[in-house]
Design a protein around this motif. Structure first.
Motif, PDB file in Angstrom:
ATOM      1  N   PRO A  33       0.831  -1.216   0.000  1.00  0.00           N
ATOM      2  CA  PRO A  33       0.000   0.000   0.000  1.00  0.00           C
ATOM      3  C   PRO A  33       0.863   1.263   0.000  1.00  0.00           C
ATOM      4  N   GLU A  34       0.396   2.280  -0.723  1.00  0.00           N
ATOM      5  CA  GLU A  34       1.066   3.579  -0.765  1.00  0.00           C
ATOM      6  C   GLU A  34       0.106   4.628  -0.235  1.00  0.00           C
ATOM      7  N   GLU A  35       0.636   5.528   0.584  1.00  0.00           N
ATOM      8  CA  GLU A  35      -0.223   6.572   1.146  1.00  0.00           C
ATOM      9  C   GLU A  35      -0.554   7.648   0.124  1.00  0.00           C
ATOM     10  N   LYS A  36       0.288   7.795  -0.894  1.00  0.00           N
ATOM     11  CA  LYS A  36       0.022   8.807  -1.921  1.00  0.00           C
ATOM     12  C   LYS A  36       0.504   8.277  -3.255  1.00  0.00           C
ATOM     13  N   ALA A  37      -0.346   8.324  -4.268  1.00  0.00           N
ATOM     14  CA  ALA A  37       0.038   7.877  -5.609  1.00  0.00           C
ATOM     15  C   ALA A  37      -0.710   8.727  -6.626  1.00  0.00           C
ATOM     16  N   GLY A  38       0.034   9.484  -7.424  1.00  0.00           N
ATOM     17  CA  GLY A  38      -0.610  10.344  -8.413  1.00  0.00           C
ATOM     18  C   GLY A  38      -1.551  11.335  -7.754  1.00  0.00           C
ATOM     19  N   ASN A  39      -2.678  11.578  -8.417  1.00  0.00           N
ATOM     20  CA  ASN A  39      -3.676  12.507  -7.888  1.00  0.00           C
ATOM     21  C   ASN A  39      -4.788  11.803  -7.130  1.00  0.00           C
ATOM     22  N   CYS A  40      -4.672  10.479  -6.956  1.00  0.00           N
ATOM     23  CA  CYS A  40      -5.696   9.728  -6.238  1.00  0.00           C
ATOM     24  C   CYS A  40      -5.488   9.867  -4.733  1.00  0.00           C
ATOM     25  N   SER A  41      -6.569   9.892  -4.005  1.00  0.00           N
ATOM     26  CA  SER A  41      -6.496  10.001  -2.558  1.00  0.00           C
ATOM     27  C   SER A  41      -6.711   8.634  -1.920  1.00  0.00           C
ATOM     28  N   GLY A  42      -6.304   8.501  -0.650  1.00  0.00           N
ATOM     29  CA  GLY A  42      -6.476   7.258   0.075  1.00  0.00           C
ATOM     30  C   GLY A  42      -5.207   6.425   0.105  1.00  0.00           C
ATOM     31  N   THR A  43      -5.299   5.246   0.702  1.00  0.00           N
ATOM     32  CA  THR A  43      -4.200   4.291   0.718  1.00  0.00           C
ATOM     33  C   THR A  43      -4.346   3.394  -0.496  1.00  0.00           C
TER      34      THR A  43
END
Length: 209
Positions: free
Chosen positions: A61-71
Motif C-alpha cells: 500500500p502507498e499513502e500517496k500515488a498520483g492525484n488519487c487520494s487514500g491508501t
C-alpha cells in the motif's frame, strides 16, 4: 501451529472477503464503465467488490500515488484505493486493441476525475477471489466492449478462448465478447497475482437463459 492459526483467523476477521471471495450479482454490483480514447475501456468499482480486490492485491500500500487520494495498491492498468470510513474504489483500464491491462497511476487517477460519459455496469456477475476477477458482462456494457475491440469477428460454434461461443466472437485469451443476433455477452478474466488478463480456466460464469 497455534500461532499460525490465530494469525489466519485474525486476517479473516479483518477482511472477511478474503475467506471465499465475493460474487456480486445484479443490483449488488456498484460501478461504472466508460470509454477513454479509441479502443480503451475503463471500469470503476466500489463497495464490497472494490474492498475484495484491494484485499487480494499483493502490492504494497502507498499513502500517496498520483492525484488519487487514500491508501493505494496499484499496478499498470489496475488501481484500488482504501478511503476514509471503510470506503473502497478500484479503477481498471483495458486496451482492447491489444487485450491487455493499461494505464499508469496518473492516467487512471486523471480518468477518475475527468470522465463524464459513465454508465452503470450491466453484468450478470462479477467475482473477486484469490484466483482474480471475473466479469460476466451483458447488455449495453458488453455491447460497448464488443464495439471497441477493433478486430474482425469470427463465427465460433464451440468455445476456443474461454466460455463463449455460438455467434460472432471477438477477443483474446482472457477477454472474449460474443454477438448473437441482438444479444451481447463478454467475459473478462483478470489475474491479480500475475497482473494480467488471462483465462482463469475454472468454472464458467452462470448465465440466465
Amino acid at each position: 501451529m497455534k500461532l499460525t492459526l490465530i494469525v489466519a483467523l485474525l486476517l479473516l476477521l479483518v477482511n472477511p472477503a478474503m475467506a471465499d471471495g465475493i460474487d456480486a450479482r445484479g443490483k449488488e454490483i456498484k460501478g461504472y464503465v466508460a470509454t477513454s480514447g479509441r479502443h480503451v475501456v475503463m471500469f470503476g468499482l466500489s463497495g464490497s467488490l472494490a474492498e475484495a480486490a484491494y484485499g487480494y492485491m499483493n502490492e504494497k500500500p502507498e499513502e500517496k500515488a498520483g492525484n488519487c487520494s487514500g491508501t493505494i495498491k496499484q499496478f499498470p492498468g489496475v488501481l484500488c484505493a482504501k478511503k476514509g470510513e471503510g470506503a473502497f474504489e478500484c479503477l481498471i483500464g483495458i486496451d482492447l486493441e491489444k487485450g491487455v491491462l493499461d494505464g499508469s497511476t496518473d492516467e487512471l487517477c486523471e480518468h477518475y476525475g475527468s470522465a463524464t460519459q459513465k454508465t452503470a455496469i450491466s453484468a450478470e456477475s462479477i467475482y473477486v477471489g484469490d484466483e482474480g476477477m471475473i466479469f460476466a458482462l451483458v447488455g449495453d456494457t458488453a455491447k460497448t466492449v464488443y464495439s471497441q475491440i477493433p478486430m474482425k469477428p469470427v463465427y465460433e460454434k464451440i468455445p476456443t478462448r474461454g466460455c463463449l461461443a455460438g455467434g460472432l466472437v471477438k477477443g483474446f485469451d482472457g477477454l472474449v465478447c460474443l454477438k448473437a443476433k441482438n444479444r451481447y455477452l463478454c467475459d473478462i478474466d483478470i489475474k491479480l497475482a500475475a497482473r494480467k488478463i488471462e483465462f482463469i480456466g475454472e468454472a464458467c460464469p452462470e448465465r440466465g437463459e
